[in-house]
Design a protein around this motif. Structure first.
Motif, short mmCIF file in Angstrom:
data_model
loop_
_atom_site.label_atom_id
_atom_site.label_comp_id
_atom_site.label_asym_id
_atom_site.label_seq_id
_atom_site.Cartn_x
_atom_site.Cartn_y
_atom_site.Cartn_z
N UNK A 1 97.36 50.08 66.47
CA UNK A 1 96.36 51.07 66.85
C UNK A 1 95.43 50.42 67.86
N UNK A 2 95.06 51.16 68.89
CA UNK A 2 94.21 50.65 69.96
C UNK A 2 92.85 51.32 69.89
N UNK A 3 91.81 50.53 70.05
CA UNK A 3 90.44 51.05 69.95
C UNK A 3 89.55 50.32 70.96
N UNK A 4 88.43 50.94 71.29
CA UNK A 4 87.43 50.30 72.15
C UNK A 4 86.69 49.23 71.36
N UNK A 5 86.54 48.06 71.97
CA UNK A 5 85.86 46.96 71.29
C UNK A 5 84.41 47.32 70.98
N UNK A 6 83.74 48.02 71.91
CA UNK A 6 82.33 48.34 71.68
C UNK A 6 82.13 49.36 70.57
N UNK A 7 83.18 50.13 70.23
CA UNK A 7 83.06 51.05 69.09
C UNK A 7 83.28 50.31 67.77
N UNK A 8 84.13 49.29 67.77
CA UNK A 8 84.34 48.52 66.54
C UNK A 8 83.14 47.64 66.23
N UNK A 9 82.44 47.16 67.26
CA UNK A 9 81.28 46.29 67.00
C UNK A 9 80.10 47.06 66.43
N UNK A 10 80.20 48.37 66.32
CA UNK A 10 79.17 49.11 65.57
C UNK A 10 79.28 48.85 64.07
N UNK A 11 80.45 48.32 63.62
CA UNK A 11 80.71 48.14 62.20
C UNK A 11 80.93 46.68 61.80
N UNK A 12 81.28 45.84 62.75
CA UNK A 12 81.46 44.43 62.43
C UNK A 12 80.94 43.60 63.58
N UNK A 13 80.51 42.37 63.32
CA UNK A 13 79.96 41.55 64.40
C UNK A 13 81.04 41.24 65.45
N UNK A 14 80.58 40.97 66.67
CA UNK A 14 81.52 40.67 67.74
C UNK A 14 82.39 39.48 67.40
N UNK A 15 81.84 38.51 66.67
CA UNK A 15 82.62 37.33 66.28
C UNK A 15 83.80 37.71 65.40
N UNK A 16 83.69 38.85 64.69
CA UNK A 16 84.79 39.27 63.83
C UNK A 16 86.00 39.77 64.58
N UNK A 17 85.85 40.00 65.90
CA UNK A 17 87.00 40.45 66.69
C UNK A 17 88.00 39.33 66.94
N UNK A 18 87.57 38.07 66.77
CA UNK A 18 88.48 36.94 67.00
C UNK A 18 88.24 35.87 65.94
#
Length: 425
Positions: free
Chosen positions: A226-243
């Motif tokens: 599933x593909x999502x915008x990174x800036x929409x996911x960072x509303x729910x988890x910290x940016x560090x959680x993306x990697x």
């Protein structure tokens, strides 16, 4: 040069007259040659279509040829540096993937480990932020596990996904609190088979997320994504959680050639002590040997069929010259050069070869159009496929070669007829 042009024109005119006078023999020559030229056209068309399909599949997974790909191991601070550097840029896109489960809470997904829906990879393990992993527990329920890929921009510039339904992510709008997801075909298969609640769990998020499904694409991958915008996911988890390396996350950056942002990002990452590796996508070169071998094999078989057609036109040509001995001897008696006699015979076979090539190309193009109309909906490869121009060129070349080979010996025989033969007339 003018003299040569005059002889060439005379050869073509007399050759056309000979074809009109012997329509049945011309038809027999074309029939014997048609299958050979058709085989060459079909092989070239098939090879061109197969090559484009292969490269198209590779573009979905690897990227368009020329794309610069940066890979590095996730480390603290890398996600923040990447997202801040690439924010608002269209010449570079980062993809950050992580594991996500959508469906009933506290259950084992129907595809543990994010496996394809029709495969079983065994029991999955869940890794936590402190580094320890445990077997995924709970009863099997209505939930689907997939790889959630956060994007900093429109990745289709580098990987031209095929839109199947709905729409793609719009990076020009304000980030939504409910992240918008675009599923690949394998993930869409899971949600069509299992009616799951819209509740998504992502490692690192404090609360479960309610996503929005907005489209389905073909990304060439057999695993659910599933593909999502990174800036929409960072509303729910910290940016560090993306990697997060503890959760098996991956991070990759794709650049257009010669973009300055590549050097800027490389310098920033080196400042964090992160070593990067850069590679350039060249799928055509990687698969060049396979494509060349495939062409050689099929062209060898087509060449054998073409040789059979050449033998047929050669046989008809020799028989025709034998019947026209008196005519050629009379032409020699009135001063016609030997080269012009040879040119007349060769012109007839060349024109026959070109007419056969035109018929074979027309038949192939029509057949491809019919196949595209009948099977285009079920076979994406054949949907709106166009007849390759390379196949037309190959057909013309095959017709010319067959005309020369089939008419060379009869032309020599016609040129060698002595003038004394006219006395038989």
């Amino acid at each position: 040069m003018i003299r040569l042009s005059g002889r060439l024109r005379s050869s073509l005119i007399i050759g056309l007259q000979g074809i009109r006078a012997r329509k049945l023999r011309t038809l027999l020559s074309m029939v014997s040659l048609f299958l050979g030229v058709l085989a060459v056209v079909v092989v070239q068309a098939g090879a061109s279509i197969a090559e484009r399909a292969l490269l198209s599949d590779l573009e979905l997974t690897n990227g368009i040829d020329g794309t610069r790909v940066m890979g590095f191991a996730p480390a603290p601070g890398t996600a923040e540096v990447v997202t801040s550097t690439l924010r608002g840029r269209s010449d570079a896109v980062a993809t950050m993937d992580m594991s996500a489960i959508i469906g009933e809470p506290g259950v084992t997904p129907v595809n543990p480990g994010g496996s394809p829906l029709d495969e079983n990879w065994g029991d999955a393990r869940v890794c936590y932020g402190d580094g320890h992993c445990e077997a995924q527990g709970g009863p099997k329920g209505e939930a689907v596990e997939l790889r959630l890929i956060a994007l900093t921009g429109d990745v289709r510039v580098f990987r031209p996904f095929h839109q199947q339904s709905g729409r793609w992510l719009d990076f020009t709008t304000v980030p939504a609190l409910a992240p918008r997801l675009v599923l690949n075909q394998e993930a869409a298969k899971g949600f069509s088979r299992h009616h799951v609640p819209a509740e998504m769990r992502v490692n690192g998020a404090a609360n479960n997320i309610t996503p929005q499904f907005i489209g389905v694409i073909d990304d060439g991958d057999s695993q659910p994504h599933a593909y999502a915008r990174a800036d929409e996911l960072t509303n729910w988890l910290p940016t560090s959680g993306l990697s997060d390396p503890n959760t098996g996350s991956g991070l990759q950056v794709m650049f257009q050639p010669s973009t300055p942002v590549e050097q800027v990002l490389t310098a920033k990452l080196r400042g964090l002590g992160v070593e990067t590796s850069i590679s350039t996508v060249d799928s055509h070169k990687e698969r060049g040997k396979e494509l060349t071998l495939m062409r050689l094999i099929f062209f060898s078989m087509a060449g054998l069929v073409l040789l059979i057609g050449v033998a047929g036109i050669l046989n008809v040509g020799l028989a025709t010259v034998g019947e026209r001995v008196e005519e050629f001897a009379l032409r020699r008696a009135v001063g016609t050069p030997r080269t012009l006699l040879a040119g007349i015979v060769l012109a007839e076979t060349l024109l026959t070869g070109l007419l056969t090539a035109a018929a074979a190309i027309a038949a192939s193009a029509a057949a491809l159009k019919v196949v595209s109309m009948l099977l285009g909906d079920s076979q994406p490869l054949l949907h709106n496929v166009q007849f390759p121009w390379e196949a037309g060129v190959a057909g013309i070349i095959a017709g010319i070669v067959a005309g020369v080979l089939g008419g060379f010996i009869p032309a020599l025989r016609a040129a060698g007829i002595p003038i004394a033969t006219v006395m038989r007339a």
